[in-house]
Design a protein around this motif. Sequence first.
Motif, PDB file in Angstrom:
ATOM      1  N   GLN A   1      38.085  25.359  28.088  1.00 50.49           N
ATOM      2  CA  GLN A   1      37.477  26.650  28.383  1.00 50.49           C
ATOM      3  C   GLN A   1      37.007  27.333  27.101  1.00 50.49           C
ATOM      4  O   GLN A   1      35.869  27.817  27.022  1.00 50.49           O
ATOM      5  CB  GLN A   1      38.499  27.532  29.097  1.00 50.49           C
ATOM      6  CG  GLN A   1      38.064  28.968  29.319  1.00 50.49           C
ATOM      7  CD  GLN A   1      39.185  29.796  29.911  1.00 50.49           C
ATOM      8  OE1 GLN A   1      39.664  29.543  31.005  1.00 50.49           O
ATOM      9  NE2 GLN A   1      39.632  30.786  29.159  1.00 50.49           N
TER      10      GLN A   1
ATOM     11  N   ALA B   1      32.371  28.462  32.315  1.00 45.42           N
ATOM     12  CA  ALA B   1      33.554  28.054  31.557  1.00 45.42           C
ATOM     13  C   ALA B   1      34.850  28.386  32.280  1.00 45.42           C
ATOM     14  O   ALA B   1      35.861  27.705  32.096  1.00 45.42           O
ATOM     15  CB  ALA B   1      33.544  28.721  30.176  1.00 45.42           C
ATOM     16  N   PHE B   2      34.845  29.430  33.117  1.00 40.06           N
ATOM     17  CA  PHE B   2      36.075  29.903  33.750  1.00 40.06           C
ATOM     18  C   PHE B   2      36.122  29.453  35.206  1.00 40.06           C
ATOM     19  O   PHE B   2      35.398  29.980  36.052  1.00 40.06           O
ATOM     20  CB  PHE B   2      36.157  31.428  33.683  1.00 40.06           C
ATOM     21  CG  PHE B   2      36.434  31.969  32.313  1.00 40.06           C
ATOM     22  CD1 PHE B   2      37.715  32.316  31.931  1.00 40.06           C
ATOM     23  CD2 PHE B   2      35.390  32.131  31.408  1.00 40.06           C
ATOM     24  CE1 PHE B   2      37.953  32.821  30.668  1.00 40.06           C
ATOM     25  CE2 PHE B   2      35.623  32.630  30.150  1.00 40.06           C
ATOM     26  CZ  PHE B   2      36.918  32.977  29.765  1.00 40.06           C
TER      27      PHE B   2
END
Length: 606
Positions: free
Chosen positions: A29, A55-56
């Motif tokens: 992440q 990314a999350f």
Amino acid sequence: MLKFSALDFSKLSIMLAVALLAGCATQTQQLKMNETKESFKNGDLQNTAAVIQGAFKDKNTLYYMEMGEVQRLQGPARIPNSTQNLLAADQLVDRWEITTSDKLRRSFSGVSSYVLSEGLSSEYEPKPYEISLLSQTLALNHLSQGRWDDAMVEAKKMAQREKVIEGLIQSKVSAVSKVEGEQKANPKTQGATSRIENISGYPINLLDDEETRSLKNSYQNPGAYYLSGFIHESQGEASLAAPGYRLAIELRPQVNFFKTSIAKLDSNIANRSKKSFADTLIVIDTGYMPKIVPYQISQTFNIGGNSKLVTLTFPVIEPSTERFRPSLIQLGDRVANPELVANIDAMARKNLRDEMPAYVLRASSRALVSLAAQYAADQAAQQAANRNNQNNQNNGTAVLIGAIAGMIMGYGLQAINVTDVRHWSTLPAQTYMARMGLPIGPTVLKYTLPSGVTASQTVNLVGGYNVVYIRMFRNRATVLTSNDPAALPPKSVVPAPVVGSLNEVPAAIPATVSSSILPPSQPSGSALDGLKKLWGSFQDPKPEEPAPTAPLPVTNAVVAPAPVGAQSKLPDSSPASTDSPASSNIEEVKVDEQPNLLNSLQQFFK
């Protein structure tokens, strides 16, 4: 010889597996976030928002802070969306404070577990300076929307949270000291240490520069305290404004206008309604937070009379780059003299320096436990095999120990080679401020960017108190002003959040941002959750916590933000899935996403 039971091996294997999976997920992440640094430095906020969204997988505290920061920098039209995400982060910080305080009040075993397991969770533990800046950023958002009362609430919250943070830091220091003593009394972990100086090769100079050493702590932000005092002064609260100004002076005594503000506080409040000028606070954010990256170091440990070389991983903060002091800030015919009021880069280094004892203790303890378990398992399996050969018998325990020894050999030491390097990466590195008395009405703001280009735009100043916020990138800037009509949320209605089934049809509610916003509940059933539950079966039973509810979505119609100057414009921020409110992005976990490690563990324990 070190002794381990089959249950010890099982618990260790599950712990290492959880560490490996969680650590890899958090590192991936942050690596994705690091990849967008160049885009962010260039002011490409649309691409930065897209990277954050991708990314999350789990929308945790860090997601809401990152997304909220980027949205506000896209211009006044995105302030309502930004405020919603920052309020969601704020609610998670409230919950984190309560949960962490409870953990630290428990028995010694609870404190030990907290210190040694910290960093394994997919949740994000906000850093002390990030908590302070969350309140400051929310206050600036409220000012942009003309909500000075709400900004004052955030100003009060900064002071309240400071006491909690101070208590948590002291508890952590005490916990590390107690755990280190316990580890040294345990034959399996006698070589454990909390001193980074005992780890040869760590770049301690990056945490020991003059600016970092000069900080009293990592969470008291002089700029945030001054903003708090300014907000309280604007509301006629002299008794609340004075402490903010005094704390700012105590932490940054070299700032001249800090002292002037406290000297003129009473007269300013007495003449507050009679001011014939715009009392204006200029806040300028520059620079970029340095990356925090995993750094591997080989360390030797003595196990069973033999020296074993183990690779440990620690967080390292990179050197500062692209620092910029504003050279020209001019409003009308008046030139400001901005002064450095907060070095957030140094606060991050101070925080990491304070956290290193816990990082070192966890890494050295896990390495020793893993090596000791591996050594004992090898010995036990060999002895059992010898007995079986002599007696021509099978031994189930020997088979179990041998299998787990192989598992440890396969991935055990990899699990200690992970460290939590996540951080609020879109924060500025330094904050400058200036305070000026200016004519009321439209005023031309000119400023020089790091590239050397001078940009300008018109800002509208009202009678009384104003805040002009400037975030500088390499060749562009975002400018936000208090009481900006473009930052006000539309007076419309939006659907209420889904509380139960996703198929329920809720009633309508006003589209105002509520301080009771909560983050969405996370999907269950992931591989990591399964491992956590399996590992939890070996722990003492804990009361269940209620699941969080979803935040109130703000579905404002997004329009292109106002231009930031004659030289450049912000990117188009038309509606896109890349940075829509987090509540609309809850993802289901797919069955085929389970890692091979979990499958092997499940088959093994069957």
